[in-house]
Design a protein around this motif. Structure first.
Motif, PDB file in Angstrom:
ATOM      1  N   UNK A  16       8.224  -7.430  -2.691  1.00  0.00           N
ATOM      2  CA  UNK A  16       9.170  -8.492  -3.053  1.00  0.00           C
ATOM      3  C   UNK A  16       9.621  -9.239  -1.796  1.00  0.00           C
ATOM      4  N   UNK A  20      -2.150   8.826  -2.127  1.00  0.00           N
ATOM      5  CA  UNK A  20      -0.994   8.741  -3.010  1.00  0.00           C
ATOM      6  C   UNK A  20      -0.669  10.099  -3.589  1.00  0.00           C
ATOM      7  N   UNK A  62       2.879  12.579  -3.342  1.00  0.00           N
ATOM      8  CA  UNK A  62       3.761  12.752  -4.483  1.00  0.00           C
ATOM      9  C   UNK A  62       4.831  13.808  -4.253  1.00  0.00           C
ATOM     10  N   UNK A 106       7.790   4.422  -5.034  1.00  0.00           N
ATOM     11  CA  UNK A 106       7.453   3.203  -5.773  1.00  0.00           C
ATOM     12  C   UNK A 106       8.480   2.104  -5.500  1.00  0.00           C
ATOM     13  N   UNK A 107       9.742   2.511  -5.324  1.00  0.00           N
ATOM     14  CA  UNK A 107      10.789   1.517  -5.050  1.00  0.00           C
ATOM     15  C   UNK A 107      10.585   0.886  -3.671  1.00  0.00           C
ATOM     16  N   UNK A 148       6.521   3.416   2.798  1.00  0.00           N
ATOM     17  CA  UNK A 148       5.911   3.769   1.517  1.00  0.00           C
ATOM     18  C   UNK A 148       4.597   4.521   1.762  1.00  0.00           C
ATOM     19  N   UNK A 186       7.772   0.543  -2.176  1.00  0.00           N
ATOM     20  CA  UNK A 186       6.603  -0.336  -2.325  1.00  0.00           C
ATOM     21  C   UNK A 186       7.023  -1.663  -2.967  1.00  0.00           C
ATOM     22  N   UNK A 205       8.326  12.631  -3.703  1.00  0.00           N
ATOM     23  CA  UNK A 205       9.067  11.890  -4.728  1.00  0.00           C
ATOM     24  C   UNK A 205      10.411  12.552  -4.961  1.00  0.00           C
TER      25      UNK A 205
END
Lengths: 313, 89
Positions: free
Chosen positions: A113, A6, A10, A105-106, A80, A108, A13
């Motif tokens: 979802x 992770x 970064x 993060x979105x 992701x 993921x 991002x």
């Protein structure tokens, strides 16, 4: 391992707070629409090839939608996780996360979802077996393949190919509530087709995989070994493609298409194998990759047409 | 990054609250970039002002999320109806 991964990711991002400017198109791109279309197609063939007519088409279509959304969810989870290597490879550097249009993060969140959405809807519209198989497919692709196999072994796509091969079994299970040997014959076709398909791609994208540090067959075992393995898999694929005839799933109309396409596949693989040492093999590999897509589409289209046209009795 | 660290008026009480925290808690109150470390639930009082484009993008995402939830509800309803119709037949 996970936290290392992770933190290394970064850099991709989009902004400090993770606020992205991505539009609908970028979020759709996260779902890998081309892979989704192939999944819909193979799952539909699984449904149609299953014995007996499809009783309730509206429910069958909702099941197909759930399978497609599940495939999209696993694509988002894959992007992701792989954002760092996607940013390096020319084939993937314009994907929404490395392009800075969608925050990791979105992606993921969207993947999780949609995974829940797809599995619950399939359980309600079809049955628990189909939903369980779909959940396993998403888990296998996002966790087993993306997180562990892809960066660990040159056999990544051989084992990981199971995730791509499961949709016809999910479709079959959605239609009948069972997953017999016949359904696994369709699985076997895609499973054995996957290594020559991806290794052909990795031959002409070898620089990309090398730069990203992904252990694909050509940059681990070398070009000569990869070409031999592609040929071996194509020899295995040709007879497996005809299996549906022997499982009484298809007539000899399909059998002829499968045999001809199988012979053509072997010939393409042989052509690639015979490229002299040191000569540029990109073109032959590119042709084999393109043909592999035609091969799979033709076989499944032939099955679909036979069942819909009532040619298979 | 300087914009990110600007404090708003509403940040003042939160700042006082942060000062009263134990050193360990204050450590965790620092803004976190790491995905899994984010959201420890300790208020920092910091806000990130969004540009108009970002606000529009956020609104679009909210609408998409609402659409996803409504689609889920609709599908559950539709499946229930179809199953009931099947049982009646």
């Amino acid at each position: 391992m996970m936290s290392d991964q992770i933190s290394s990711n970064n850099s991709s991002k989009p902004k400090a707070g993770g606020t992205a400017l991505g539009g609908t198109r970028d979020y759709l791109a996260l779902l890998k629409p081309r892979v989704m279309s192939l999944v819909i197609f193979t799952a539909l063939v699984g449904m149609v090839a299953a014995p007996g007519p499809v009783d309730n088409w509206p429910l069958a279509l909702i099941s197909l939608l759930a399978i497609a959304v599940g495939a999209g969810a696993s694509g988002a989870l894959n992007m992701w996780w792989d954002a760092d290597i996607d940013a390096i490879m020319s084939r993937t550097k314009l994907r929404p996360i490395p392009a800075g249009k969608v925050a990791r993060a979105e992606a993921f969140g969207l993947g999780l979802f949609l995974s829940c959405f797809a599995v619950i809807i399939l359980a309600l519209a079809a049955n628990y077996l189909a939903a369980g198989l779909l959940a396993f497919t998403i888990f296998f692709y996002a966790v087993i393949y993306s997180m562990f196999l892809k960066r660990a072994t040159p056999q990544n796509i051989v084992i990981g190919g199971a995730a791509g091969a499961l949709p016809p079994v999910v479709g079959w299970a959605a239609a009948t509530g069972t997953a017999p040997l016949e359904a696994w014959a369709l699985f076997a076709i895609i499973f054995v087709w996957t290594p020559p398909h991806f290794w052909a791609l990795s031959i002409y994208k070898v620089g990309d995989y090398e730069a990203a540090g992904i252990p694909m067959m050509p940059n681990v075992r070398g070009l000569a070994s990869t070409k031999k393995q592609i040929f071996a898999y194509s020899l295995l694929l040709a007879p497996i493609g005809v299996l549906p005839v022997f499982f009484d799933m298809a007539s000899w109309g399909y059998g002829v298409v499968a045999m001809l396409m199988g012979v053509w596949f072997v010939w393409r693989a042989l052509f690639l194998l015979r490229q002299p040492e040191g000569s540029p093999t990109d073109k032959a590999a590119g042709r084999l990759f393109g043909f592999s897509l035609v091969y799979l589409s033709s076989l499944f289209a032939a099955l679909l047409i036979e069942h819909w046209a009532g040619l298979h009795l | 990054m300087t914009e990110v660290n600007k404090k708003t008026e509403s940040a003042k009480p939160a700042k006082a609250e942060e000062a009263s925290l134990e050193p360990d808690a204050r450590q965790s109150a620092k803004p976190q970039n790491d995905f899994f470390a984010a959201g420890h639930g300790v208020p920092t009082g910091e806000t990130e002002p969004l540009t108009p484009e970002e606000e529009k993008a956020r609104k679009r995402r909210n609408f998409a999320l609402a659409f996803g939830i409504i689609a889920f509800l609709f599908l559950v309803y539709a499946i229930s109806m179809l199953r009931m119709a099947e049982a009646v037949r």
